[in-house]
Enzyme design. Structure first.
Site, PDB file in Angstrom:
ATOM      1  N   ASP A  22       0.846  -1.193   0.000  1.00  0.00           N
ATOM      2  CA  ASP A  22       0.000   0.000   0.000  1.00  0.00           C
ATOM      3  C   ASP A  22       0.884   1.247   0.000  1.00  0.00           C
ATOM      4  OD1 ASP A  22      -1.744   2.039   0.538  1.00  0.00           O
ATOM      5  OD2 ASP A  22      -2.265   1.366   2.560  1.00  0.00           O
ATOM      6  N   ASP A  30      -1.501  -0.853  -4.068  1.00  0.00           N
ATOM      7  CA  ASP A  30      -1.610   0.013  -5.246  1.00  0.00           C
ATOM      8  C   ASP A  30      -0.319  -0.032  -6.059  1.00  0.00           C
ATOM      9  OD1 ASP A  30       0.140   1.601  -3.710  1.00  0.00           O
ATOM     10  OD2 ASP A  30      -1.550   2.635  -2.788  1.00  0.00           O
ATOM     11  N   ASP A  99      -3.837  -9.354 -16.579  1.00  0.00           N
ATOM     12  CA  ASP A  99      -4.959 -10.271 -16.572  1.00  0.00           C
ATOM     13  C   ASP A  99      -5.977  -9.766 -17.595  1.00  0.00           C
ATOM     14  OD1 ASP A  99      -6.629 -12.358 -15.442  1.00  0.00           O
ATOM     15  OD2 ASP A  99      -5.509 -12.016 -13.593  1.00  0.00           O
ATOM     16  N   ASP A 200      -8.233 -15.004 -18.433  1.00  0.00           N
ATOM     17  CA  ASP A 200      -9.107 -15.471 -17.370  1.00  0.00           C
ATOM     18  C   ASP A 200     -10.218 -16.343 -17.937  1.00  0.00           C
ATOM     19  OD1 ASP A 200      -9.967 -14.894 -14.454  1.00  0.00           O
ATOM     20  OD2 ASP A 200     -11.798 -14.461 -15.570  1.00  0.00           O
ATOM     21  N   GLU A 278      -5.880 -19.521 -18.347  1.00  0.00           N
ATOM     22  CA  GLU A 278      -6.355 -20.126 -17.100  1.00  0.00           C
ATOM     23  C   GLU A 278      -7.239 -21.318 -17.453  1.00  0.00           C
ATOM     24  OE1 GLU A 278      -9.043 -19.523 -13.134  1.00  0.00           O
ATOM     25  OE2 GLU A 278      -9.524 -18.437 -14.942  1.00  0.00           O
ATOM     26  N   HIS A 335      -4.422 -16.976  -6.502  1.00  0.00           N
ATOM     27  CA  HIS A 335      -5.368 -16.262  -5.637  1.00  0.00           C
ATOM     28  C   HIS A 335      -6.706 -16.974  -5.467  1.00  0.00           C
ATOM     29  CE1 HIS A 335      -6.549 -15.509  -9.685  1.00  0.00           C
ATOM     30  NE2 HIS A 335      -7.680 -14.965  -9.269  1.00  0.00           N
ATOM     31  N   ASP A 336      -6.908 -18.099  -6.140  1.00  0.00           N
ATOM     32  CA  ASP A 336      -8.170 -18.833  -5.995  1.00  0.00           C
ATOM     33  C   ASP A 336      -8.014 -20.087  -5.132  1.00  0.00           C
ATOM     34  OD1 ASP A 336      -9.596 -17.105  -7.689  1.00  0.00           O
ATOM     35  OD2 ASP A 336      -8.992 -18.217  -9.482  1.00  0.00           O
TER      36      ASP A 336
HETATM   37  C1  GLC Z   1     -11.000 -16.681 -12.665  1.00  0.00           C
HETATM   38  C2  GLC Z   1     -10.307 -15.891 -11.579  1.00  0.00           C
HETATM   39  C3  GLC Z   1     -11.213 -15.806 -10.389  1.00  0.00           C
HETATM   40  C4  GLC Z   1     -12.475 -15.091 -10.815  1.00  0.00           C
HETATM   41  C5  GLC Z   1     -13.125 -15.772 -12.010  1.00  0.00           C
HETATM   42  C6  GLC Z   1     -14.155 -14.903 -12.658  1.00  0.00           C
HETATM   43  O1  GLC Z   1     -11.211 -17.989 -12.293  1.00  0.00           O
HETATM   44  O2  GLC Z   1      -9.080 -16.489 -11.268  1.00  0.00           O
HETATM   45  O3  GLC Z   1     -10.623 -15.136  -9.312  1.00  0.00           O
HETATM   46  O4  GLC Z   1     -13.387 -15.038  -9.764  1.00  0.00           O
HETATM   47  O5  GLC Z   1     -12.175 -16.053 -13.028  1.00  0.00           O
HETATM   48  O6  GLC Z   1     -13.568 -13.837 -13.338  1.00  0.00           O
END
Ligand code: GLC
Length: 569
Positions: A22, A30, A99, A200, A278, A335-336
């Protein structure tokens, strides 16, 4: 080695911008914060950054609900600050990929605001609008985040489709204007100099246009609950089949490969850019050169324990199935998912096992993706109150659980914690001062900070400690850079039957360099013997102090959880 592209040699590091650093003291990560940590990243030894969404967004899905594809979230900074970040990274030899969320926008995006304003609006057909059936939605499709995939818009009397939250309406990719607008956004960032994109949720971009009902016999909530409790392999298989049946018409539909080829053609107009998807579906490599450059090897991480046989089977199947010119791509965390430390730990040897995980990422054939915080052993957080959650998926599961008669608040909370992705998204732990140096001590960070920053799980405490996980990451990353076989070599599996350790070679054809890698995944030491046409092994790396830096291939002893990498002569 010299004919490899940068993204084949690179180690990627995912930055979750909201939680990284931050810079302006408001409790939210940020761009200036990231800039202030570029020296750290350079010293760490990574080569490229994957930046999770940095675009304007109401943050319903933590940035994966984009309200403007060619701007920067004001909470994170300005476009000028983005350029400054990109320059700063490039000056240090670090590439940056962004992304790219193609499937859906935020419901606050001006395109959707217009689209929903009237059936006659020119942007109506930018999204997927349908009439209801028998007083309900057009069909029984579900959103992957729970509930119906259709939302009624009362003003215009039609339903719109959303694979994710209802605040994330799906774009209609059959409309050429949508494609044009998105491709313009892609070019916007490429012109600025970004090095590529992580795509994504690309499996979800097209749907079956005939809208047939799915035939799964359970709702998704029932499915998830059953999957969590079942111990029976047959039942698990049945549930997985039900899961596939549920989304059969919403995933991997015709049109997607053509679209990926068009996107690849745009990327190829710019020198040296990369696309990573992804998805674990290797069909997205196309013929190896005409769709995505990289597709994640997610099957590797779909286990709670990385055992030698698990990894061997994964590598055997995965490497054999790739098109000839395709390059593998490995990851164990993002992050998931739960943090690596928890996910692949056993509760007792987590530190040693987290080192094994990194060694695996950096020695297998393919481009590794690491996730911020992994390098200091950040762990999952358990949130004690529902008001602390930010992940709407967890909140949705909590509310559904509470609505079920007989569920206690504790049970609902446990359920929310399990479903939650907040657990691996907590702010980065930079030092041992209040708020872990992420934001000022008197400011409440956007998501609670894991209190374990006070017990050594922070960057500062680990930086100068030769035994720390962070130092281990630095040493391993440096070793990979200096060892061509670990980057470019073929993978040759050894000792196929070992239950305790994983042994393999990384070998550059023509014998320019051959490395032996042994990852002892067990609590016992082992004495190994290799029958190969080499006389000795010069140790390049060992996670313990060894008596000698050269071994005889007939007798190599490895200690419990030892990571052993040697060059064969
Ligand atoms: C991908 C992202 C996830 C998001 C989903 C919808 O799986 O990694 O965090 O919620 O797409 O965009």
């Amino acid at each position: 080695m010299t004919c490899l592209k940068w993204w084949q040699k690179a180690v990627f590091y995912q930055i979750y911008p909201r939680s990284f650093a931050d810079g302006n003291g408001d409790g939210i990560g940020d761009l200036p914060g990231i800039v202030s940590k570029l020296d750290y990243l350079e010293k760490l030894g990574i080569d490229a950054i994957w930046l999770s969404p940095h675009y304007p967004s109401p943050q319903f899905d933590c940035g994966y609900d984009i309200a403007d594809y060619t701007a920067v979230n004001p909470e994170y900074g300005t476009l000028e600050e983005f350029k400054h970040f990109l320059n700063g990274a490039h000056q240090r030899g670090i590439r940056v990929i962004l992304d790219l969320v193609l499937n859906h926008t935020s419901d606050q995006h001006s395109w959707f605001v217009e689209s929903r304003s009237s059936r006659l609006n020119p942007k109506r057909s930018w999204y997927i609008w349908e009439n209801g059936k028998n007083g309900g939605p057009p069909n029984n499709w579900e959103s992957v985040f729970g509930g119906s995939a259709w939302e009624l818009d009362v003003t215009t009397g039609q339903y719109y489709y959303h694979f994710f939250f209802m605040e994330q309406p799906d774009l209609n990719w059959h409309n050429p204007e949508v494609k044009q607008a998105m491709f313009n956004a892609v070019r916007f960032w490429l012109e600025l100099g970004v090095d590529g994109f992580r795509l994504d949720a690309l499996d979800t971009i097209f749907e079956n246009q005939d809208l047939p009902n799915h035939t799964a016999k359970l709702t998704q909530a029932e499915l998830r609950r059953a999957l969590q409790t079942t111990r029976n392999a047959d039942e698990r298989k049945y549930l997985q089949e039900q899961g596939a049946a549920m989304f059969k018409h919403q995933l991997n539909q015709p049109g997607i490969h053509q679209l990926m080829q068009e996107l690849r053609a745009i990327i190829d107009e710019y020198p040296d850019r990369v696309l990573v998807g992804e998805t674990d579906n290797i069909a997205y490599y196309g013929d190896g050169d005409n769709e995505l450059h990289l597709v994640f090897n997610f099957p590797l991480m779909r286990t709670s324990r990385l055992t030698p046989s698990w990894v061997r089977t994964n590598q055997r199947e995965r490497l054999a199935s790739l098109p000839a010119s395709a390059w593998p791509c490995n990851t164990l965390g993002n992050h998931d998912q739960s943090r690596i430390f928890n996910r692949f730990g056993d509760g007792q040897n987590d530190n040693a096992l987290s080192r094994i995980s990194l060694a695996l990422m950096l020695t297998l054939r393919g481009t590794p993706f690491l996730y911020n915080g992994e390098e200091i052993g950040m762990t999952d957080i358990y949130l004690e109150e529902i008001k602390q959650f930010r992940d709407r998926r967890a909140i949705w599961y909590y509310n559904t659980a509470i609505a079920r008669p007989g569920t206690t608040l504790e049970e609902a909370l446990a359920y929310a914690n399990q479903a939650s992705r907040d657990k691996s998204r907590t702010p980065m732990q930079w030092n041992n001062t209040p708020n872990a140096g992420f934001c000022p001590p008197d400011i409440e960070p956007w998501l609670p900070i894991n209190p374990n920053y006070t017990s050594g799980i922070n960057v500062d405490d680990q930086l100068n400690d030769p035994d720390s996980l962070l130092t281990f990451y630095q040493r391993m990353l440096q070793l990979r850079r200096q060892t061509p076989a670990l980057v470019a070599g073929d993978y040759v599996s050894l000792h196929q039957d070992s239950e305790y350790y994983l042994a393999f070679l990384r070998q550059i054809p023509g014998d320019d360099q051959t490395c032996l890698v042994v990852l002892n995944m067990s609590e016992q030491g082992h004495r190994l013997s290799f029958d190969m046409p080499y006389s000795s092994a010069r140790v390049l790396f060992s996670s313990r102090t060894r008596d000698s830096d050269t071994d005889n291939l007939g007798t190599i002893s490895v200690a419990p959880f030892e990571i052993y990498i040697a060059e064969l002569r």
